[in-house]
Design a protein around this motif. Structure first.
Motif, mmCIF file in Angstrom:
data_model
loop_
_atom_site.group_PDB
_atom_site.id
_atom_site.type_symbol
_atom_site.label_atom_id
_atom_site.label_comp_id
_atom_site.label_asym_id
_atom_site.label_seq_id
_atom_site.Cartn_x
_atom_site.Cartn_y
_atom_site.Cartn_z
ATOM 1 N N LEU A 1 3.648 5.805 2.660
ATOM 2 C CA LEU A 1 3.814 7.250 2.840
ATOM 3 C C LEU A 1 3.609 7.636 4.295
ATOM 4 O O LEU A 1 4.336 8.487 4.832
ATOM 5 N N SER B 1 0.835 -1.202 0.000
ATOM 6 C CA SER B 1 0.000 0.000 0.000
ATOM 7 C C SER B 1 0.871 1.254 0.000
ATOM 8 O O SER B 1 1.685 1.464 0.914
ATOM 9 N N ASN B 2 0.717 2.084 -1.027
ATOM 10 C CA ASN B 2 1.467 3.345 -1.084
ATOM 11 C C ASN B 2 1.048 4.302 0.023
ATOM 12 O O ASN B 2 1.863 5.077 0.530
ATOM 13 N N GLU B 3 -0.215 4.233 0.405
ATOM 14 C CA GLU B 3 -0.708 5.096 1.477
ATOM 15 C C GLU B 3 -0.034 4.755 2.802
ATOM 16 O O GLU B 3 0.397 5.644 3.544
ATOM 17 N N PRO C 1 8.102 6.621 -1.027
ATOM 18 C CA PRO C 1 7.597 7.541 -2.059
ATOM 19 C C PRO C 1 8.541 8.716 -2.311
ATOM 20 O O PRO C 1 9.371 9.063 -1.473
#
Length: 358
Positions: A137, A132-134, A184
């Motif tokens: 981050l 998950s990029n969220e 990121p």
């Protein structure tokens, strides 16, 4: 954790570290359950994991034979802290830190939560596989925020207690594309800006050249300039925030690494104005005599053009502070006496050397 250190003496090291993990989990559970004591409990936990490992615990941790990658004694003066050991442990055994990580996420908005996350999981973050990029981050932002708070603790106390954390983020992350690219792009930029502010404090100016080469691309680069401009802007802002005299003197002595670097006109003016603000007595900075002299040396070294007019202008403005004249005259006389004395001593020694040779 201190109780656990006394009660747990069972080798190998993994058993000891597992027991420490359980103690950390218990304290986080208490912080989650008690809103009134939450901040104090988290602050106490942060202090515990930042504690230096004593000799008995060090023997237990370093004597484990089943752990092939025993934590090394690194950092300033060979200092080994609990966070060094636990950070390595959570990379080798990721499932051990999962419950702690979940509790930290639940306490995300609390003071010291990001600090604890940075100490315990700064290595795990760059070895874990997060889809998950969220989430990535969020963890990366927490790492940068926590590391910022931690490095300011070192600045306020004029120590290098967390140098191992800074060295890891610089040498093993910022200068290693494989690890750096796991977070990121925005987090990469924030990390480089963070490292720019503290690079000179941790005596790693010799890494500046390669550090600037690895600088990520910023969207406003066409307005600000190249990597060296971003570095100098962050450094100038950092200098303006420093209130601890020994730390400020250290920065001013290390700033010589910028000599010969090409800066944009706006960046050069910004740095020159920052250094010049430390050269005059009175408000708003009220710099000490040592700071003023260090700032003048830095200015003359980095900006030799216009050196003499600057000193003349400074002398003129010093005349506007008549209450400073007695101390200035006294310091001038003392400096002259020291210079004459040193010259006489050198002359005496040179004469003695000549007589001895003859």
């Amino acid at each position: 954790m201190r109780k656990m250190e006394k009660s747990s003496s069972t080798p190998p090291s993994s058993s000891y570290l597992n027991a420490l993990t359980l103690e950390i989990e218990k304290k986080l559970q208490r912080a989650k359950a008690s809103a009134s004591q939450r901040r104090n409990l988290l602050q106490e936990l942060f202090a515990d994991i930042a504690l230096e490992v004593d000799d008995r615990a060090r023997d237990i941790i370093l004597s484990g034979k089943e752990d092939t990658n025993s934590p090394a004694e690194d950092g300033a003066g060979g200092q080994l802290c609990f966070y060094n050991v636990l950070a390595d442990y959570y990379v080798r055994v990721p499932e051990s830190g999962k419950r702690i990580l979940d509790l930290i996420v639940q306490l995300w908005s609390q003071s010291f939560a990001s600090n604890i996350f940075s100490l315990l999981f700064h290595k795990w973050l760059f070895d874990a596989h997060l889809d998950s990029n969220e989430v990535l981050l969020r963890y990366s932002s927490a790492l940068v925020q926590g590391a910022t708070n931690i490095f300011w603790i070192d600045i306020q106390t004029n120590t290098r207690h967390f140098q191992t954390l800074f060295s890891y983020l610089l040498e093993e992350v910022a200068l290693e594309p494989k690890r750096l690219n796991k977070i990121p792009v925005q987090a990469q930029r924030d990390l480089f800006l963070l490292l720019s502010r503290f690079l000179l404090f941790y005596n790693l100016g010799n890494k500046l050249e390669i550090f600037l080469k690895r600088f990520p691309v910023f969207p406003n680069a066409f307005l600000v300039g190249g990597p060296v401009d971003f570095f100098v802007i962050e450094l100038a802002d950092q200098l303006q925030k420093l209130k601890v005299e020994p730390v400020l003197l250290h920065y001013l002595s290390q700033i010589k690494v910028l000599q010969g670097m090409e800066l944009r006109m706006t960046t050069s003016t910004r740095l020159r104005a920052c250094l010049y603000s430390f050269t005059s007595p009175g408000g708003p900075m009220y710099p000490t005599r040592a700071v003023r002299h260090a700032a003048w040396e830095a200015l003359d070294l980095l900006f030799p053009v216009g050196q003499y007019p600057r000193h003349l202008i400074s002398l003129f403005f010093r005349l506007l502070y008549p209450w400073c004249w007695p101390s200035s005259c006294c310091n001038f006389i003392v400096a002259c006496i020291k210079t004459i004395f040193c010259s006489l001593v050198r002359l005496l020694f040179s004469s003695w050397e000549k007589l001895r040779d003859n």
